[in-house]
Design an enzyme around this catalytic site. Structure first.
Site, PDB file in Angstrom:
ATOM      1  N   THR A 142     -15.717 -11.366 129.468  1.00 45.48           N
ATOM      2  CA  THR A 142     -16.501 -10.300 129.959  1.00 45.48           C
ATOM      3  C   THR A 142     -15.226  -9.217 129.595  1.00 45.48           C
ATOM      4  O   THR A 142     -14.179  -9.490 129.728  1.00 45.48           O
ATOM      5  CB  THR A 142     -16.453 -10.324 131.365  1.00 45.48           C
ATOM      6  OG1 THR A 142     -17.468 -11.184 131.726  1.00 45.48           O
ATOM      7  CG2 THR A 142     -16.613  -9.004 132.282  1.00 45.48           C
ATOM      8  N   ARG A 181     -30.358 -14.174 136.857  1.00 46.74           N
ATOM      9  CA  ARG A 181     -28.964 -14.452 137.489  1.00 46.74           C
ATOM     10  C   ARG A 181     -28.101 -12.977 137.035  1.00 46.74           C
ATOM     11  O   ARG A 181     -28.072 -12.334 136.138  1.00 46.74           O
ATOM     12  CB  ARG A 181     -28.295 -15.523 137.018  1.00 46.74           C
ATOM     13  CG  ARG A 181     -26.941 -15.622 137.652  1.00 46.74           C
ATOM     14  CD  ARG A 181     -25.830 -15.032 136.763  1.00 46.74           C
ATOM     15  NE  ARG A 181     -24.436 -15.339 137.471  1.00 46.74           N
ATOM     16  CZ  ARG A 181     -23.276 -15.006 137.086  1.00 46.74           C
ATOM     17  NH1 ARG A 181     -23.204 -14.074 136.078  1.00 46.74           N
ATOM     18  NH2 ARG A 181     -22.336 -15.197 137.491  1.00 46.74           N
ATOM     19  N   GLY A 208     -24.562 -11.592 138.397  1.00 44.14           N
ATOM     20  CA  GLY A 208     -23.052 -11.783 138.883  1.00 44.14           C
ATOM     21  C   GLY A 208     -22.462 -10.766 139.724  1.00 44.14           C
ATOM     22  O   GLY A 208     -23.093  -9.730 140.131  1.00 44.14           O
ATOM     23  N   ASP A 209     -21.237 -10.968 139.517  1.00 43.52           N
ATOM     24  CA  ASP A 209     -20.341  -9.918 140.395  1.00 43.52           C
ATOM     25  C   ASP A 209     -20.365  -8.522 139.603  1.00 43.52           C
ATOM     26  O   ASP A 209     -20.007  -7.440 140.251  1.00 43.52           O
ATOM     27  CB  ASP A 209     -19.047 -10.524 140.587  1.00 43.52           C
ATOM     28  CG  ASP A 209     -18.288 -10.624 138.953  1.00 43.52           C
ATOM     29  OD1 ASP A 209     -18.914 -11.216 138.137  1.00 43.52           O
ATOM     30  OD2 ASP A 209     -17.416 -10.016 138.905  1.00 43.52           O
ATOM     31  N   GLY A 250     -14.255 -13.433 135.574  1.00 43.70           N
ATOM     32  CA  GLY A 250     -13.966 -14.948 135.995  1.00 43.70           C
ATOM     33  C   GLY A 250     -15.325 -15.560 136.763  1.00 43.70           C
ATOM     34  O   GLY A 250     -16.381 -14.845 136.416  1.00 43.70           O
ATOM     35  N   GLY A 258     -18.056 -15.121 138.757  1.00 41.09           N
ATOM     36  CA  GLY A 258     -18.591 -14.092 139.357  1.00 41.09           C
ATOM     37  C   GLY A 258     -19.249 -14.570 140.777  1.00 41.09           C
ATOM     38  O   GLY A 258     -19.334 -13.746 141.654  1.00 41.09           O
TER      39      GLY A 258
HETATM   40  N1  ASP Z   1     -17.722 -12.306 136.082  1.00 34.36           N
HETATM   41  C1  ASP Z   1     -18.452 -12.652 135.137  1.00 34.36           C
HETATM   42  C2  ASP Z   1     -20.021 -12.967 135.655  1.00 34.36           C
HETATM   43  O1  ASP Z   1     -19.871 -13.865 136.550  1.00 34.36           O
HETATM   44  C3  ASP Z   1     -18.278 -13.591 133.847  1.00 34.36           C
HETATM   45  C4  ASP Z   1     -16.724 -13.449 133.361  1.00 34.36           C
HETATM   46  O2  ASP Z   1     -15.993 -12.498 133.734  1.00 34.36           O
HETATM   47  O3  ASP Z   1     -16.524 -14.352 132.615  1.00 34.36           O
HETATM   48  O4  ASP Z   1     -20.997 -12.776 135.209  1.00 34.36           O
END
Ligand code: ASP
Length: 297
Positions: free
Chosen positions: A160, A188, A190-191, A212, A214
């Site tokens: 990311t 889906r 994520g964060d 990270g 998420g």
């Molecule tokens: N945080 C991101 C997500 O969960 C993934 C990442 O940061 O590698 O979509």
């Protein structure tokens, strides 16, 4: 006038040795591009957007081109921007054809009557704004297809991306863009596009961008947690470490975070093996790294 600063990340994780140099080079390129805009008197928003567009185009990062594929074998990208002067934000999720999701997030902030648009509606809005849309094949790379085909057997090398910048007016902005997790279920989210989780910015405290796990990051609203810690005056480097420690303590999650506080101090921390990043602050020197160096920049 006050100090300008910029910091970018290219994702936190177990980035294999053979991809480390490419990660760092991409981060350097992006931070330098953003810095040039800041030095020319440009806004933190313009600097952040330019830096993230570069990272979205580089296939070594899990954002834009190079995004991981869902279980259905397609990309679904998420992004967010936030302006710390106004607390305005724009976010998007589940877009499949927008070349620069970060720019779509910015247009949503500037032109939409809402803060977040997803999937088909977001793509219609992107088209109406004249943004570039690409065929699905443009986003896919031999690496992401191999990861999809060999599920669980290849090291996850891409990350990311995020950027935090502060301009001479003291405005802080944050942006984050991602293809999400490898083999995520279709739909889906994520964060990243959730305000306060993937990014947050407030001129009164700080701006932060996270990467990270998420599904755990969102449970502690990691970026807002970091900004709240910064509001107390804690140095940015200590803030980053404390936020990552809170995530570990409360959820067992691992992540990385970059931050610039209201005084222009940069900081970062990660609990993963590596996090690529590059930054330039008051001394005007471009620095970069990928190995653990929890603490001060
Ligand atoms: N945080 C991101 C997500 O969960 C993934 C990442 O940061 O590698 O979509």
């Amino acid at each position: 006038m006050s100090e300008s600063a910029i910091i970018v990340h290219g994702g936190a994780g177990d980035i294999p040795d053979e991809h480390a140099a490419e990660h760092v080079a991409g981060c350097r390129l992006a931070a330098a591009a953003g810095w040039r805009i800041l030095q020319a008197g440009g806004s933190a928003m313009d600097a952040m957007e330019a830096a993230i567009q570069i990272l979205e185009d580089l296939p070594v990062f899990d954002a834009g081109r190079g995004s991981y594929l869902t279980t259905d074998g397609i990309v679904e990208m998420d992004a967010i921007v936030m302006d710390g002067a106004t607390l305005q934000m724009g976010a998007t999720a589940g877009v499949q054809h927008v070349r620069h999701p970060i720019t779509l997030a910015r247009r949503i902030m500037e032109r939409a009557p809402h803060n977040m648009l997803i999937s088909a509606g977001a793509e219609s809005f992107a088209r109406a704004c004249g943004l570039e849309l690409c065929a699905a094949e443009w986003f896919e790379t031999p690496y992401t297809r191999a990861v999809w085909q060999e599920y669980g057997r290849l090291p996850l090398a891409t990350g990311t991306v995020g950027c935090v910048a502060r301009d001479a007016t003291g405005t802080l902005v944050a942006g984050t863009s991602t293809g999400g997790t490898d083999h995520k279920l279709p739909g889906r989210v994520g964060d990243v596009p959730l305000v306060g989780s993937g990014a947050y910015a407030d001129n009164r405290s700080a701006a932060a961008s996270a990467t990270g796990e998420g599904d755990k990051i969102m449970r502690v609203v990691l970026s807002k947690t970091a900004c709240d810690l910064a509001a107390s005056g804690m140095p940015a480097a200590a803030v980053a470490q404390a936020a990552i420690a809170t995530l570990a303590e409360r959820t067992g999650g691992t992540a990385g975070i970059i931050i610039i506080d209201r005084s222009g101090r940069t900081g970062f921390a990660h609990s993963t093996k590596r996090m690529s990043r590059a930054w330039i602050d008051a001394d005007g020197v471009l620095q970069a790294g990928i190995e653990p160096a929890h603490g001060s920049t």
